[in-house]
Scaffold this motif. Structure first.
Motif, PDB file in Angstrom:
ATOM      1  N   GLU A 108      -0.882   7.179   0.487  1.00  0.00           N
ATOM      2  CA  GLU A 108      -2.258   7.644   0.307  1.00  0.00           C
ATOM      3  C   GLU A 108      -3.259   6.529   0.577  1.00  0.00           C
ATOM      4  N   GLU A 109      -2.939   5.313   0.135  1.00  0.00           N
ATOM      5  CA  GLU A 109      -3.844   4.185   0.385  1.00  0.00           C
ATOM      6  C   GLU A 109      -3.916   3.862   1.875  1.00  0.00           C
ATOM      7  N   CYS A 110      -2.784   3.985   2.564  1.00  0.00           N
ATOM      8  CA  CYS A 110      -2.782   3.749   4.020  1.00  0.00           C
ATOM      9  C   CYS A 110      -3.603   4.813   4.740  1.00  0.00           C
ATOM     10  N   GLN A 134      -6.167   6.324   3.554  1.00  0.00           N
ATOM     11  CA  GLN A 134      -7.567   5.977   3.346  1.00  0.00           C
ATOM     12  C   GLN A 134      -8.006   4.874   4.299  1.00  0.00           C
ATOM     13  N   LYS A 135      -7.128   3.864   4.497  1.00  0.00           N
ATOM     14  CA  LYS A 135      -7.439   2.801   5.458  1.00  0.00           C
ATOM     15  C   LYS A 135      -7.598   3.368   6.868  1.00  0.00           C
ATOM     16  N   LEU A 140       0.830  -1.205   0.000  1.00  0.00           N
ATOM     17  CA  LEU A 140       0.000   0.000   0.000  1.00  0.00           C
ATOM     18  C   LEU A 140       0.864   1.255   0.000  1.00  0.00           C
ATOM     19  N   GLY A 179      -3.068  -4.138   5.122  1.00  0.00           N
ATOM     20  CA  GLY A 179      -4.142  -3.149   5.167  1.00  0.00           C
ATOM     21  C   GLY A 179      -4.855  -3.121   6.500  1.00  0.00           C
TER      22      GLY A 179
END
Length: 478
Positions: free
Chosen positions: A326-328, A330-331, A323, A393
């Motif tokens: 940015e994806e982290c 979001q998580k 990840l 995630g």
């Protein structure tokens, strides 16, 4: 003494109950022959234990006894003076000449004991981190002891800054900022969360070397790393209702509770895989922490709300994801939506200047969030932390607010007391007093004389001015 001699010495000082087992036997020796030995026994199911620290000659340096030994549940308590006699008898039995250097300084009343403090006094002031304290319970048992011999004895300064100069200096530099504070974290006898809109002096650290004249007044503090705060958008997910504690934390099948501890306002719970076994029966401190933490999941649950206040995975989880930052994030915001509904109204992402560039090789991406009241007024000393596992995630660490976020909507948004009035109240209470502090700039242990700010009436540090009532809020203890 060698390790075995020190162990026998420790066993000669206390009677170990039959249901207590050794959990720590640590022996550490420095380059110059200094060091200590630590021995600890416990009944971990009852959360009771005994710990003894010895120097390498065999002198007792600290003792802690916490055990349920079947004594009378309604004992007739001894008078304070008799407890003090017990304390001194114990101290002198180990250090016959100690009271030629130390002076009885004060008594503190604890929950189940009285603490008697003996200090090395210079200029009628105790040296910090030197001296002795002894806790004596209701029936006269010594349940805690600590003694540290003073190292280098400081010289008394030949000249001191006047307090009037210090107050003038503060008048020229201090500002006052509106903030919200939880008095439960400041004043220990407040039983419930008590959020207040207050004025905080800025900078709040007011401590000076006592012997340096203006204009070279030296403020002793570390420079803060500049921060910026970024508003958070609402999560893309909807709140999942009625999730259990296990579901919030991610406890998987096959894990069991190995410890559950009453922490006052919270319950501490520790999980571990049911079939876990310690590879080596290591009695070192490192081995102790491995037995208590390795491959565990630890959480703190609020008794008031029944909700998860924080948790940490020490049980490593791996996966095939990679990840991005940015994806982290979001998580992390999806998790916040689940555990703190409407989080985006009250949280801002903290971005610190001079931070290293994002390291895509590290396993966790951690985010810190400042809490505010929805109108930008921050909640002092409160940070929310969420750490996302980049490979799975999943959330490996969460630390939430110490209060119920719904309380923020009840805090006034406008003060009844102006900044000018708060400033006037603050300076009408401000005073300075001398104290010995450890000098961390020196390689060898030494002390320096400092002036530290205090309330002229209570002699305790001034923390805030209540923005609604003008009340001076001080810390309970110095």
């Amino acid at each position: 003494m060698n390790r075995e001699e020190l162990r026998k010495r420790a066993l000669s000082l206390v009677s170990i109950p039959a249901d207590f087992k050794p959990i720590i036997e640590e022996y550490a020796e420095g380059e110059n022959g200094e060091g200590e030995a630590i021995f600890s026994w416990a009944n971990e199911e009852k959360d009771k234990g005994i710990t003894i620290n010895l120097d390498l000659v065999g002198n007792l340096t600290s003792l802690s006894i916490d055990m349920d030994d079947g004594r009378d549940p309604n004992p007739v308590p001894l008078e304070v003076e008799e407890r003090k006699e017990r304390a001194e008898q114990f101290f002198l039995s180990h250090y016959p000449d100690a009271l030629s250097d130390l002076t009885f300084y004060e008594i503190k009343k604890l929950d189940q004991a009285f603490r008697f403090n003996y200090e090395r006094i210079i200029m009628n002031l105790p040296l910090k981190s030197a001296g002795c304290f002894i806790d004596v319970d209701q029936v006269g048992n010594i349940i805690k002891f600590s003694y540290k011999v003073a190292g280098h004895i400081p010289e008394i300064p030949t000249i001191l800054i006047s307090k009037e100069k210090l107050i003038e200096h503060e008048q020229n530099r201090l500002d006052f900022q509106q903030t919200i504070t939880n008095l439960y974290t400041i004043i220990h006898d407040v039983e419930e969360d008590d959020l207040r809109l207050v004025y905080e002096p800025e900078p709040s650290f007011m401590k000076y070397r006592a012997d340096i004249l203006t204009p070279t007044l030296s403020i002793i503090h570390d420079e803060d790393v500049p921060e910026t705060y970024v508003p958070l958008p609402p999560s893309n997910t909807t709140k999942q209702k009625d999730l259990s504690i296990k579901e919030v934390i991610g406890i998987r099948e096959g894990m069991e509770i190995i410890r559950e501890v009453d922490m006052g306002g919270e319950t501490g719970i520790v999980w571990r895989d049911r079939n876990w076994e310690m590879k080596d029966q290591d009695l070192s401190i490192d081995g102790f922490f491995k037995r208590h933490s390795e491959d565990t999941v630890k959480a703190f649950i609020s008794k008031k709300t029944g909700k998860v206040r924080s948790f940490m995975w020490f049980n490593e989880r791996s996966g095939d994801l990679k990840l991005t930052h940015e994806e982290c994030l979001q998580k992390a915001t999806d998790f916040l939506q689940m555990i703190l509904p409407d989080y985006h109204k009250y949280l801002q992402l903290i971005v610190r200047e001079n931070e290293d560039e994002v390291d895509d090789t590290r396993k966790n991406e951690a985010f810190s969030f400042r809490i505010h009241n929805g109108n930008g007024i921050p909640v002092q000393l409160e940070i929310v932390i969420v750490a996302v596992n980049r490979e799975t995630g999943q959330i490996d660490h969460y630390s939430g607010p110490s209060f119920d976020m719904e309380q923020l909507s009840q805090i006034p948004t406008e003060p009844a007391i102006s900044k000018k009035e708060a400033r006037k109240i603050f300076f009408s209470h401000l005073d300075f007093e001398l104290a010995w502090n450890k000098d961390y700039d020196e390689e060898t242990e030494s002390h320096i004389l400092v002036y530290q700010a205090c309330d002229r009436f209570t002699r305790t540090p001034i923390r805030y001015i209540d923005a609604m009532t003008g009340a001076v809020i001080t810390a309970k203890d110095k």
